[in-house]
Design a protein around this motif. Structure first.
Motif, PDB file in Angstrom:
ATOM      1  N   LEU A 290       1.004   1.851   9.323  1.00 20.14           N
ATOM      2  CA  LEU A 290       1.800   2.044  10.529  1.00 20.14           C
ATOM      3  C   LEU A 290       3.220   2.527  10.241  1.00 20.14           C
ATOM      4  O   LEU A 290       3.923   2.983  11.147  1.00 20.14           O
ATOM      5  N   HIS A 291       3.645   2.436   8.980  1.00 23.29           N
ATOM      6  CA  HIS A 291       4.963   2.951   8.594  1.00 23.29           C
ATOM      7  C   HIS A 291       4.890   4.416   8.180  1.00 23.29           C
ATOM      8  O   HIS A 291       5.924   5.012   7.854  1.00 23.29           O
ATOM      9  N   GLY A 292       3.685   4.984   8.175  1.00 24.25           N
ATOM     10  CA  GLY A 292       3.530   6.382   7.800  1.00 24.25           C
ATOM     11  C   GLY A 292       3.286   6.624   6.333  1.00 24.25           C
ATOM     12  O   GLY A 292       3.155   7.778   5.908  1.00 24.25           O
ATOM     13  N   ASN A 293       3.236   5.544   5.527  1.00 22.42           N
ATOM     14  CA  ASN A 293       2.900   5.721   4.125  1.00 22.42           C
ATOM     15  C   ASN A 293       1.466   6.220   4.006  1.00 22.42           C
ATOM     16  O   ASN A 293       0.598   5.871   4.814  1.00 22.42           O
ATOM     17  N   VAL A 294       1.203   7.026   2.990  1.00 27.50           N
ATOM     18  CA  VAL A 294      -0.090   7.679   2.820  1.00 27.50           C
ATOM     19  C   VAL A 294      -0.783   7.106   1.582  1.00 27.50           C
ATOM     20  O   VAL A 294      -0.198   7.063   0.499  1.00 27.50           O
ATOM     21  N   TYR A 295      -2.037   6.683   1.754  1.00 24.26           N
ATOM     22  CA  TYR A 295      -2.832   6.077   0.693  1.00 24.26           C
ATOM     23  C   TYR A 295      -4.035   6.973   0.416  1.00 24.26           C
ATOM     24  O   TYR A 295      -4.652   7.497   1.342  1.00 24.26           O
ATOM     25  N   SER A 296      -4.394   7.111  -0.861  1.00 26.96           N
ATOM     26  CA  SER A 296      -5.598   7.881  -1.170  1.00 26.96           C
ATOM     27  C   SER A 296      -6.298   7.293  -2.381  1.00 26.96           C
ATOM     28  O   SER A 296      -5.652   6.834  -3.332  1.00 26.96           O
ATOM     29  N   GLY A 297      -7.636   7.294  -2.328  1.00 24.52           N
ATOM     30  CA  GLY A 297      -8.434   6.820  -3.450  1.00 24.52           C
ATOM     31  C   GLY A 297      -8.465   7.875  -4.545  1.00 24.52           C
ATOM     32  O   GLY A 297      -8.848   9.026  -4.297  1.00 24.52           O
ATOM     33  N   VAL A 302      -6.084   3.226  -5.954  1.00 23.61           N
ATOM     34  CA  VAL A 302      -5.496   3.761  -4.725  1.00 23.61           C
ATOM     35  C   VAL A 302      -4.025   4.060  -4.970  1.00 23.61           C
ATOM     36  O   VAL A 302      -3.267   3.189  -5.403  1.00 23.61           O
ATOM     37  N   HIS A 303      -3.618   5.315  -4.701  1.00 20.64           N
ATOM     38  CA  HIS A 303      -2.226   5.719  -4.833  1.00 20.64           C
ATOM     39  C   HIS A 303      -1.545   5.657  -3.465  1.00 20.64           C
ATOM     40  O   HIS A 303      -2.189   5.883  -2.436  1.00 20.64           O
ATOM     41  N   VAL A 304      -0.257   5.363  -3.460  1.00 17.42           N
ATOM     42  CA  VAL A 304       0.504   5.230  -2.210  1.00 17.42           C
ATOM     43  C   VAL A 304       1.738   6.121  -2.275  1.00 17.42           C
ATOM     44  O   VAL A 304       2.534   6.022  -3.222  1.00 17.42           O
ATOM     45  N   TRP A 305       1.883   6.979  -1.272  1.00 15.51           N
ATOM     46  CA  TRP A 305       3.045   7.853  -1.169  1.00 15.51           C
ATOM     47  C   TRP A 305       3.848   7.511   0.091  1.00 15.51           C
ATOM     48  O   TRP A 305       3.277   7.064   1.096  1.00 15.51           O
ATOM     49  N   SER A 306       5.149   7.761   0.053  1.00 18.75           N
ATOM     50  CA  SER A 306       5.978   7.628   1.241  1.00 18.75           C
ATOM     51  C   SER A 306       5.668   8.778   2.191  1.00 18.75           C
ATOM     52  O   SER A 306       5.039   9.767   1.792  1.00 18.75           O
ATOM     53  N   PRO A 307       6.101   8.695   3.464  1.00 15.04           N
ATOM     54  CA  PRO A 307       5.889   9.824   4.376  1.00 15.04           C
ATOM     55  C   PRO A 307       6.527  11.115   3.884  1.00 15.04           C
ATOM     56  O   PRO A 307       6.137  12.202   4.303  1.00 15.04           O
TER      57      PRO A 307
END
Length: 355
Positions: A290-297, A302-307
């Motif tokens: 909900l904060h717009g962070n982007v997750y991908s397998g 799982v990697h997490v990027w900021s918006p």
């Protein structure tokens, strides 16, 4: 023992909290049961998770590749807490046969009989087979788990191997419209005929029966998701990995971002830009919080990027995670082929369900 939560930026702590945990829920070695989809439903006594396996040879066959769909029941104690000890997995054999080579999936509302009210469903992507069409299939969650083919072709030309899907909830993207990706993996992996369509992203409006190609120029469009306000669509291009198993470090292993704009009252995708590149394997399934962070397998978890596209950190699991999904209250379920993991994060909520 090193922590599976690896920070690349101080803001990663705001995502995972001060004391994140990662627990193994289910381990099953007969076949890779936990590969794709990951569709979560909250229940009064037990939460549910629907997942698709990776391809494997049908028992007794020398060349027939199949996918099985499983239901994981996440039992809860009296105080609402989940417990790994009572987690069970059930194979949905009839559903698996009705959804040919299932892959991605999403929560959906669908009427399974004319005039009947809409009810909870899973909208599965089926990659198809030599004899059954690729497309979108709705599975009834309650009752007999009826399966209905929703869409299988682009004005008569069969889809290649529909891979992942998301359903819009805002006027900007078109409430109830279905957005999905269609790479050529089935042909490359030997169970689909030669593609009759480019590798593209599509949008289907089930009310108007309107189907449009929305984005092209991708090698292997794979995962797809919206930003929380649905002003941005994220698409992963996994061209680094072809269906033959061949890899090429010079090809895309990339997440692209597109703006959702309105032209003549209809949504279009504009301003394509490289959002992020995965350094390990391919960015497969993709979600936002909900904060717009982007997750991908990716290849190591799982990697997490900021918006803004900054790599904040990663949740590492050996063998990587093709896909994952959010549960509720900071839960995340990681699909790790023969293993299903549960990460407990801080106050993160997935944008898809907002719980």
């Amino acid at each position: 023992m090193s922590s599976p939560f690896v920070a690349h930026d101080a803001a990663f702590t705001e995502v995972v909290g001060d004391n994140p945990t990662l627990d193994l829920l289910v381990e099953f070695d007969d076949y890779p049961f936990a590969h794709e989809a990951g569709v979560f439903f909250e229940g009064p006594e037990a939460d549910s998770l629907y997942i698709t396996s990776n391809r494997f040879l049908r028992p007794g066959s020398k060349d027939e590749q199949i996918v099985r769909i499983s239901h994981v029941s996440l039992q809860r104690t009296g105080d609402g807490a989940r417990t790994a000890a009572t987690t069970v997995r059930t194979e949905l054999t009839a559903v698996s046969e009705a959804v040919p080579t299932g892959n991605g999936g999403v929560n959906f509302k669908y009427s399974f009989a004319e005039g009947a009210p809409e009810e909870d469903a899973v909208l599965f992507c089926a990659q198809g087979s030599r004899t059954a069409p690729s497309g979108l299939y709705a599975m009834q969650v309650a009752g007999p788990q009826k399966v209905v083919l929703v869409l299988s072709n682009f004005f008569g030309r069969p889809f290649n191997s529909v891979n992942d899907v998301v359903v819009a909830t805002t006027a900007k993207a078109g409430v109830g419209s279905i957005w999905f990706t269609d790479p050529p993996y089935g042909f490359e992996q030997g169970y689909r005929d030669k593609p009759q369509l480019p590798s593209q992203v599509y949008r289907y409006d089930p009310v108007r029966k309107s189907l449009r190609a929305m984005a092209d120029g991708l090698g292997h469009p794979n995962g797809i998701c919206f930003s929380p306000d649905e002003s941005v669509v994220y698409v992963t291009d996994t061209d680094w990995l072809h269906g033959s198993g061949e890899t090429d470090l010079s090809r895309a292993s990339t997440i692209y971002a597109y703006d959702v704009i309105s032209v003549s009252g209809e949504p279009f995708l504009a301003n394509r830009r490289l959002f992020a590149m995965a350094d390990c394997g391919i960015p497969d399934g993709i979600k936002c919080d909900l904060h717009g962070n982007v997750y991908s397998g990716c290849g190591d978890g799982v990697h997490v990027w900021s918006p803004g596209g900054v790599l904040l950190g990663r949740i590492k699991v050996e063998g990587g995670a093709a896909n994952f999904c959010f549960g509720r209250d900071g839960e995340m379920f990681l699909l790790n082929e023969n293993r299903l993991w549960r990460a407990q994060l801080g106050n993160v909520k997935g944008a898809l369900l907002g719980i």
